[in-house]
Design an enzyme around this catalytic site. Structure first.
Site, PDB file in Angstrom:
ATOM      1  N   GLN A   1       9.983  37.370  -1.878  1.00  0.00           N
ATOM      2  CA  GLN A   1       9.942  37.504  -0.422  1.00  0.00           C
ATOM      3  C   GLN A   1       8.853  38.467   0.038  1.00  0.00           C
ATOM      4  O   GLN A   1       8.285  38.299   1.116  1.00  0.00           O
ATOM      5  CB  GLN A   1      11.315  37.974   0.086  1.00  0.00           C
ATOM      6  CG  GLN A   1      11.574  37.661   1.544  1.00  0.00           C
ATOM      7  CD  GLN A   1      11.959  36.210   1.783  1.00  0.00           C
ATOM      8  OE1 GLN A   1      12.745  35.644   1.037  1.00  0.00           O
ATOM      9  NE2 GLN A   1      11.408  35.604   2.807  1.00  0.00           N
TER      10      GLN A   1
ATOM     11  N   ASN B   1      19.502  21.851   4.140  1.00  0.00           N
ATOM     12  CA  ASN B   1      18.693  22.071   5.336  1.00  0.00           C
ATOM     13  C   ASN B   1      17.204  21.849   5.085  1.00  0.00           C
ATOM     14  O   ASN B   1      16.532  21.139   5.839  1.00  0.00           O
ATOM     15  CB  ASN B   1      18.960  23.495   5.839  1.00  0.00           C
ATOM     16  CG  ASN B   1      18.177  23.834   7.078  1.00  0.00           C
ATOM     17  OD1 ASN B   1      17.061  24.321   6.995  1.00  0.00           O
ATOM     18  ND2 ASN B   1      18.754  23.578   8.232  1.00  0.00           N
TER      19      ASN B   1
ATOM     20  N   LYS C   1      16.344  40.703   0.168  1.00  0.00           N
ATOM     21  CA  LYS C   1      17.219  39.551  -0.041  1.00  0.00           C
ATOM     22  C   LYS C   1      18.635  40.057  -0.287  1.00  0.00           C
ATOM     23  O   LYS C   1      18.834  41.201  -0.700  1.00  0.00           O
ATOM     24  CB  LYS C   1      16.740  38.724  -1.233  1.00  0.00           C
ATOM     25  CG  LYS C   1      17.167  37.267  -1.195  1.00  0.00           C
ATOM     26  CD  LYS C   1      16.355  36.453  -0.206  1.00  0.00           C
ATOM     27  CE  LYS C   1      16.769  34.973  -0.239  1.00  0.00           C
ATOM     28  NZ  LYS C   1      15.928  34.144   0.657  1.00  0.00           N
TER      29      LYS C   1
ATOM     30  N   GLY D   1      19.758  33.349   6.926  1.00  0.00           N
ATOM     31  CA  GLY D   1      20.552  32.493   6.061  1.00  0.00           C
ATOM     32  C   GLY D   1      19.795  32.065   4.817  1.00  0.00           C
ATOM     33  O   GLY D   1      18.591  32.265   4.694  1.00  0.00           O
ATOM     34  N   ASP D   2      20.521  31.485   3.894  1.00  0.00           N
ATOM     35  CA  ASP D   2      19.960  30.898   2.674  1.00  0.00           C
ATOM     36  C   ASP D   2      21.021  29.914   2.194  1.00  0.00           C
ATOM     37  O   ASP D   2      21.851  29.459   2.996  1.00  0.00           O
ATOM     38  CB  ASP D   2      19.652  31.999   1.644  1.00  0.00           C
ATOM     39  CG  ASP D   2      18.781  31.509   0.480  1.00  0.00           C
ATOM     40  OD1 ASP D   2      19.352  31.109  -0.546  1.00  0.00           O
ATOM     41  OD2 ASP D   2      17.542  31.509   0.612  1.00  0.00           O
TER      42      ASP D   2
ATOM     43  N   THR E   1      11.790  25.609   7.538  1.00  0.00           N
ATOM     44  CA  THR E   1      11.358  25.606   6.137  1.00  0.00           C
ATOM     45  C   THR E   1      10.934  24.204   5.710  1.00  0.00           C
ATOM     46  O   THR E   1       9.892  24.029   5.055  1.00  0.00           O
ATOM     47  CB  THR E   1      12.467  26.141   5.218  1.00  0.00           C
ATOM     48  OG1 THR E   1      12.915  27.406   5.692  1.00  0.00           O
ATOM     49  CG2 THR E   1      11.952  26.296   3.799  1.00  0.00           C
TER      50      THR E   1
END
Length: 448
Positions: free
Chosen positions: A114, A244, A129, A168-169, A213
């Site tokens: 990241q 997603n 993260k 989010g992830d 993304t």
């Protein structure tokens, strides 16, 4: 072996000992260090003041207990994590992952990646993260809400819009962000919109964040293909995953004239030679939260495969959008044999080192996730901008900003690779471009 090779290898061996049992973190660091050898030969001042050692050591690692009560009144204890890796460029920024596979090593690998991804966006955000080994699959709405409230009860003291801004992830979507934000607001007695991104549109969220993304990886591929005289129009594309990122990569690729010939989830993969019905896929995955086999039962011309590999399909472009290390050397050889010319990572580190070497040896143009999947965090930063100004942008304007950012990331990546005599190597270009911006800031701010 040069002196730089010896120094970097010595440091990496020490890192392995200090961070035992964290293979994903080791893999991420090894890839970056290999590129940094090139920088250190040309710009040796980046080896001063323990810069590399400081870059690879998180500023802060937080591990905490998350007790929660199930619907049958049983008490469960999960483990929560937040790794605040580097804030030289701005507040820590990075998602939260809720999945049974989560451990400290995985969170460190994601947080390390990241740093460079956020740097490449050109926006003032640092790298971090977090997450938990809690698995939301099969849990009721009440159980998920209670877990999120317990998780935020501890996390809230470590975050803030000028400190650390989670998003989010995997396992953390709009529902979970809502519960997390509600608990943060309750505990702190203020509506601090900028403390989380991925929020609902009626309470501080940004248009395009859901799609960002997936759209972003396709925008990157579009630029990469233009660079080599190709186009997505008429191309066949494989997209692994059906979450997603995958859904919106499929949507954007098909909008730009491609045919997506397959997608997958953990239960198997679907062959779609005539393309994907995105509306049906969204209904199956986002509304019904069902498996890809349910898509096949309602679709025309689609075939479900419980065995084998989605990477066996013939295509021009492959977009791994599921999870880390899903695409190995054998898969890469198959893709090369089937005519794939472009690979761009929609997930974080989905290609193994062996796969990347195969891509290089076959002349396949490969985009690493820290460059090609930066669209999500870029739009999160745009959400932070809107929150700070109490503003809300249109979908088209936000999408144009995303497209511009992804185009700039590609250009910066390609130009840096050429500057360091690795023309066309987007791994080297992304690692060096991301590193230099962070490194310059760290050197300017002293030994901290």
């Amino acid at each position: 072996m040069t002196k730089i090779d010896e120094q970097v290898n010595e440091y990496y061996n020490k890192l392995l000992k200090r961070n035992a049992g964290e293979p994903e973190f080791h893999q991420a660091v090894a890839e970056v260090l290999e590129s940094l050898k090139i920088v250190l030969e040309k710009d040796p001042h980046y080896n001063d003041y323990g810069l590399i050692q400081r870059l690879c050591e998180p500023e802060r690692q937080i591990i905490f207990r998350v007790p929660w009560v199930s619907d049958n009144n049983n008490v469960h204890v999960a483990r929560g994590f937040r790794v605040q890796f580097n804030s030289a460029l701005g507040p820590y920024k990075g998602g939260l992952r809720f999945h049974q596979s989560v451990n400290l090593g995985i969170i460190k690998f994601l947080g390390f990646e990241q740093i460079f991804k956020n740097s490449l966006t050109g926006l003032p955000i640092g790298g971090g993260k977090g997450g938990s080994d809690f698995n939301p699959k099969g849990r009721s709405e009440g159980e998920i809400m209670r877990f999120c409230q317990s998780f935020m009860t501890e996390l809230n003291r470590h975050i803030g819009e000028q400190v650390d801004v989670p998003a989010g992830d995997i396992g953390v979507g709009g529902r979970e962000i809502g519960y997390l934000f509600g608990q943060y607001r309750r505990l702190n007695n203020r509506h601090e919109s900028g403390v989380l991104t991925g929020k609902g549109l009626t309470w501080g969220g940004s248009l395009v964040r859901t799609e960002a993304t997936g759209y972003g990886v396709v925008y990157f591929v579009e630029e990469m293909m233009k660079e080599h005289g190709d186009s997505l129009s008429g191309a066949k594309v494989i997209v692994s995953g059906s979450g997603n990122v995958a859904i919106y990569a499929i949507q954007k690729a098909q909008e730009l004239g491609a045919t997506v010939v397959g997608f997958s989830d953990s239960s198997g993969w679907v062959e779609t030679p005539n393309g994907v019905d995105v509306q049906l896929l969204r209904e199956v995955k986002e509304v019904r939260r069902a498996r890809v086999a349910d898509y096949v039962s309602a679709a025309t011309g689609a075939t479900f495969h419980a065995d084998g590999s989605i990477w066996s399909l013939k295509a021009d472009v492959a977009l791994p959008c599921a999870t880390q290390n899903e695409l190995n050397g054998e898969h890469a050889q198959t893709l090369a044999g089937n005519g794939v010319r472009y690979v761009a990572e929609g997930a974080n580190m989905p290609s193994t080192p062996e796969a990347i070497e195969v891509f290089r040896s076959h002349g396949i143009h490969f985009a690493p996730g820290k460059a090609s999947n930066a669209g999500g965090v870029a739009t999160s930063a745009l959400e932070m901008q809107q929150n700070a100004s109490r503003d809300s942008w249109t979908f088209d304007y936000t999408d144009s900003r995303l497209n511009e950012i992804m185009s700039n990331i590609f250009r910066r990546t390609a130009d840096t690779a050429a500057e360091y005599d690795h023309d066309g190597d987007y791994v080297v270009g992304a690692n060096i471009a991301g590193f230099k911006k962070v490194a310059d800031a760290m050197l300017a701010q002293g030994i901290i």
